[in-house]
Design a protein around this motif. Structure first.
Motif, PDB file in Angstrom:
ATOM      1  N   LYS A   2     -13.272  29.078 -43.674  1.00  0.00           N
ATOM      2  CA  LYS A   2     -12.586  27.804 -43.880  1.00  0.00           C
ATOM      3  C   LYS A   2     -13.380  26.934 -44.861  1.00  0.00           C
ATOM      4  N   CYS A   3     -12.671  26.253 -45.744  1.00  0.00           N
ATOM      5  CA  CYS A   3     -13.342  25.369 -46.701  1.00  0.00           C
ATOM      6  C   CYS A   3     -13.968  24.175 -45.963  1.00  0.00           C
ATOM      7  N   LYS A   4     -15.200  23.850 -46.334  1.00  0.00           N
ATOM      8  CA  LYS A   4     -15.913  22.759 -45.664  1.00  0.00           C
ATOM      9  C   LYS A   4     -15.913  21.479 -46.499  1.00  0.00           C
ATOM     10  N   LYS A   5     -14.850  21.267 -47.248  1.00  0.00           N
ATOM     11  CA  LYS A   5     -14.793  20.121 -48.153  1.00  0.00           C
ATOM     12  C   LYS A   5     -15.127  18.790 -47.462  1.00  0.00           C
ATOM     13  N   GLU A   6     -14.471  18.528 -46.353  1.00  0.00           N
ATOM     14  CA  GLU A   6     -14.695  17.237 -45.673  1.00  0.00           C
ATOM     15  C   GLU A   6     -16.155  17.080 -45.240  1.00  0.00           C
ATOM     16  N   GLU A   7     -16.729  18.155 -44.745  1.00  0.00           N
ATOM     17  CA  GLU A   7     -18.131  18.155 -44.319  1.00  0.00           C
ATOM     18  C   GLU A   7     -19.047  17.969 -45.537  1.00  0.00           C
ATOM     19  N   ASN A   8     -18.739  18.692 -46.621  1.00  0.00           N
ATOM     20  CA  ASN A   8     -19.547  18.604 -47.839  1.00  0.00           C
ATOM     21  C   ASN A   8     -19.517  17.197 -48.438  1.00  0.00           C
ATOM     22  N   LEU A   9     -18.361  16.546 -48.354  1.00  0.00           N
ATOM     23  CA  LEU A   9     -18.216  15.203 -48.936  1.00  0.00           C
ATOM     24  C   LEU A   9     -19.196  14.200 -48.335  1.00  0.00           C
ATOM     25  N   LYS A  10     -19.553  14.425 -47.077  1.00  0.00           N
ATOM     26  CA  LYS A  10     -20.491  13.501 -46.414  1.00  0.00           C
ATOM     27  C   LYS A  10     -21.857  13.514 -47.082  1.00  0.00           C
ATOM     28  N   ASP A  11     -22.223  14.644 -47.696  1.00  0.00           N
ATOM     29  CA  ASP A  11     -23.543  14.770 -48.332  1.00  0.00           C
ATOM     30  C   ASP A  11     -23.490  14.691 -49.858  1.00  0.00           C
TER      31      ASP A  11
END
Ligand code: SF4
Length: 62
Positions: A2-11
């Protein structure tokens, strides 16, 4: 996977308006093809200049 875009955006420290933000695989591919590095390799201050060159990275990390 699954793409972790939302999680990555935090950093993501990038301040440039860009549709690759949070999509780290696309982001690194884009800059790699240009002989550059993504925003997250630079300090907060340097990142704001949008100079993603390897030369800039080396200069900052001497
Ligand atoms: S580092 Fe480059 S490709 Fe990645 S989000 Fe910022 S401007 Fe876009």
């Amino acid at each position: 996977m699954k793409c972790k875009k939302e999680e990555n955006l935090k950093d993501c420290p990038c301040t440039y308006p860009c549709d690759k933000k949070g999509l780290c695989c696309e982001c690194i591919k884009y800059h790699r093809e240009r002989g550059e590095l993504p925003a997250c390799y630079f300090s907060k201050e340097t990142e704001k200049n949008y100079d993603r060159s390897i030369e800039k990275f080396v200069e900052e990390n001497k």
